[in-house]
Design an enzyme around this catalytic site. Structure first.
Site, PDB file in Angstrom:
ATOM      1  N   GLU A 322      61.756  90.109  59.648  1.00 43.27           N
ATOM      2  CA  GLU A 322      61.716  88.971  60.567  1.00 43.27           C
ATOM      3  C   GLU A 322      62.717  89.155  61.699  1.00 43.27           C
ATOM      4  O   GLU A 322      62.488  88.702  62.822  1.00 43.27           O
ATOM      5  CB  GLU A 322      62.006  87.671  59.802  1.00 43.27           C
ATOM      6  CG  GLU A 322      61.683  86.415  60.602  1.00 43.27           C
ATOM      7  CD  GLU A 322      61.680  85.160  59.745  1.00 43.27           C
ATOM      8  OE1 GLU A 322      60.629  84.850  59.155  1.00 43.27           O
ATOM      9  OE2 GLU A 322      62.735  84.507  59.651  1.00 43.27           O
ATOM     10  N   HIS A 351      57.172 105.582  37.162  1.00 40.87           N
ATOM     11  CA  HIS A 351      55.832 105.431  36.601  1.00 40.87           C
ATOM     12  C   HIS A 351      54.912 104.698  37.563  1.00 40.87           C
ATOM     13  O   HIS A 351      53.844 104.234  37.182  1.00 40.87           O
ATOM     14  CB  HIS A 351      55.921 104.668  35.270  1.00 40.87           C
ATOM     15  CG  HIS A 351      56.827 105.324  34.289  1.00 40.87           C
ATOM     16  ND1 HIS A 351      56.404 106.319  33.418  1.00 40.87           N
ATOM     17  CD2 HIS A 351      58.155 105.169  34.056  1.00 40.87           C
ATOM     18  CE1 HIS A 351      57.433 106.723  32.685  1.00 40.87           C
ATOM     19  NE2 HIS A 351      58.505 106.047  33.048  1.00 40.87           N
ATOM     20  N   LYS A 455      52.418  79.242  62.344  1.00 46.64           N
ATOM     21  CA  LYS A 455      52.445  77.824  61.989  1.00 46.64           C
ATOM     22  C   LYS A 455      51.507  77.022  62.885  1.00 46.64           C
ATOM     23  O   LYS A 455      50.788  76.128  62.433  1.00 46.64           O
ATOM     24  CB  LYS A 455      53.872  77.282  62.104  1.00 46.64           C
ATOM     25  CG  LYS A 455      54.833  77.819  61.047  1.00 46.64           C
ATOM     26  CD  LYS A 455      56.216  77.234  61.256  1.00 46.64           C
ATOM     27  CE  LYS A 455      57.203  77.775  60.227  1.00 46.64           C
ATOM     28  NZ  LYS A 455      58.564  77.231  60.446  1.00 46.64           N
TER      29      LYS A 455
END
Length: 529
Positions: A322, A351, A455
């Site tokens: 950000e 793994h 937003k």
């Protein structure tokens, strides 16, 4: 011979701070000859910019704001006495409040002690507190933390199910600077609904951390919540963990916030050095610049060899991405900057994706985080002379060597143990490194226009949903394809968005929308039930 050369380079490059109980090894970063000399003038400008920032300059020019998260650990540095007093008073209030909750002086109705903590927030109002809680929590903590960190109903149901019958001994801390962040607002309302369904008065369980006179602040005052703590516009969400945002949940959980702040303060002191080789944040920023070409060309892989640090990569995703992910630089030039961050934990990585790191696409550099202390107390032997912690160390060293053999660069940060102080140091170290790197690439690290755009787009979708529901309500008995609905609304260009909205409405009982599926999914027909 190569190992001896690497050993010599290790000794030459190793940064050590005994006060922080932290070291930084850049010996597996292949800086070209003359790199430090070439970068030094730019770093000196970065030090100057940081000094101005700490002195109260407008370091966030787009929003015309000071950037003061470093003052949170050294209030005396704040440029105004009133700010110093506010910071000091807030820390004291956090400590007093947490002690009062633990002692039972502040309790649930009927005098029942608070045993659980539900933190409602998102982004910086959740990631930092979650990282601190997970890295430093113990079974003996006076309060057990839970989080609403999204607007996912099923996720919130899962958390409420885990709290179960303990809801009536749960303190809720709602964190939102503006009070208008929809995800947090929704989490608060969901929590309130859960308390109400149990016959509990939510206001007797609620605490706000928010900006003065915000929507949330006004709600807390009007409804008479237990307490309110401040958020300031000069502290960004992603750098707010050493404010009340992170300190209040940590103190309530039982974490030593004094040690957390002290660890951050000590790191801040070290990273103010203008001697580059003695400044670990500058060394990190230079390593990032070299590894990515100063353009974000490679990803940052965070590999902590400690289960307690598994959330560190998630915390750093926001702090770094950000802050650095920007379209424009400070001159208005299009640059598309940023560094992608991801991570897991060792030796789980062995793994999982280490196979690709060693032999696949070479689009990354690695930061290992090594913790010297295995556990409190002694460990049993897994085989003669080797404990499970010895294996963990061996896997870290083996992975580091295996990657370097294939020309994959890495850094290693080593701390003595995971403690409140070392977590504070790690937080401060990366905050400063982000600031330095931003200056090196000439961007504003302290705003987030892309987040705001998202937003606004979400708001447009919800407005369109309201129009769809109004149409279906007016024309009950009719059914519509997405294209038909779009035409009826006079918005044919929104057919795709309308289709996605209608599918979601039909999948849930809340709005009374039914569906008859067509041969092609997009030909499905929707109507009000």
């Amino acid at each position: 011979m190569e190992k001896l050369q690497l050993w010599d380079r290790y000794k030459e490059r190793l940064y050590v701070s005994r006060k922080m109980a932290l070291s930084l090894d850049t010996s597996r970063i292949d800086f070209p000859g003359g790199f430090f000399t070439e970068m030094e003038p730019r770093l000196q400008k970065a030090y100057e910019a940081m000094a101005l920032l700490e002195g109260g300059a407008i370091a966030n020019p787009e929003e015309q704001r000071m950037v003061g998260h470093y003052w949170l650990r050294a209030p005396g540095l704040a440029p105004q006495r009133a700010l110093t007093e506010e910071i000091e008073e807030t820390v004291n209030r956090v400590k007093i409040f947490a002690t009062s909750v633990h002692d039972g002086a502040i309790a649930a109705p009927g005098g029942k002690p608070f045993r659980n903590l539900l933190v409602v927030g998102i982004g910086g109002s959740a990631l930092g507190p979650q990282f601190v809680a997970d890295s430093l929590g113990t079974p003996s903590d006076p309060m057990r933390p839970y989080f609403f960190d999204n607007t996912d109903p099923d996720g919130m149901d899962k958390v409420l199910a885990e709290i179960g019958a303990g809801l009536d001994e749960t303190l809720v801390v709602v964190i939102s600077k503006s009070g208008g962040t929809k995800e947090t607002r929704n989490g608060m309302l969901e929590a309130k609904a859960a308390f109400t369904a149990r016959g509990l008065d939510f206001t007797k369980y609620a605490v706000a951390v928010t900006g003065l006179d915000s929507e949330l602040d006004q709600t807390a005052v009007r409804e008479g919540w237990i307490e309110r703590f401040p958020m300031w516009d000069w502290v960004g969400g992603r750098t707010s963990v050493t404010s009340a945002v992170g300190l209040l949940p940590a103190a309530l959980q039982g974490i030593d916030i004094g040690a957390l702040l002290e660890g951050a303060r000590i790191c801040d002191e070290a990273t103010r050095s203008t001697a580059t080789r003695q400044n670990p944040a500058a060394l990190l920023a230079l390593s990032w610049y070299h590894a990515t070409g100063g353009t974000g060309a490679k990803d940052m892989v965070i590999l902590p060899y400690k289960d307690r640090l598994i959330l560190f990569s998630r915390y750093l995703q926001q702090l770094i991405m950000e802050s650095l992910g920007k379209e424009l630089d400070l001159s208005g030039k299009t640059v598309h900057q940023g560094i992608a961050v991801y991570g897991n934990k060792g030796s789980t990585d062995q793994h999982a994706y280490v196979q690709q790191l060693r032999e696949g696409v070479h689009n990354f550099f690695v930061t290992f985080i090594e913790v010297l202390k295995d556990r409190q107390g002694a460990s049993p032997e897994m085989e003669p002379g080797a404990t499970s912690g010895d294996y963990l160390s061996g896997f870290y060293q083996g992975t580091r060597a295996a990657l370097y053999e294939k020309g994959r660069e890495s850094l290693t940060i080593t701390v003595d143990e995971v403690s409140a102080a070392t977590v504070g140091s790690l937080i401060a170290l990366y905050e400063r490194a982000v600031g330095f790197y931003a200056t090196l690439v000439n961007i504003n690290a302290y705003h987030q226009p892309g987040v705001e755009a998202g937003k606004k787009a979400a708001g447009s979708v919800l407005k369109l949903q309201g129009e769809i529901l109004a149409l279906l309500g007016r024309r009950k008995g009719e059914d519509f394809t997405a294209e038909g609905c779009a035409a009826a609304l006079g918005k044919p260009e929104e057919a795709e968005t309308i289709f996605i909205i209608l599918r979601h409405l039909a999948a849930n009982p809340d709005h009374g929308v039914g569906v008859a599926y067509g041969d092609q999914l997009w030909d499905s027909r929707f109507r009000a039930k």
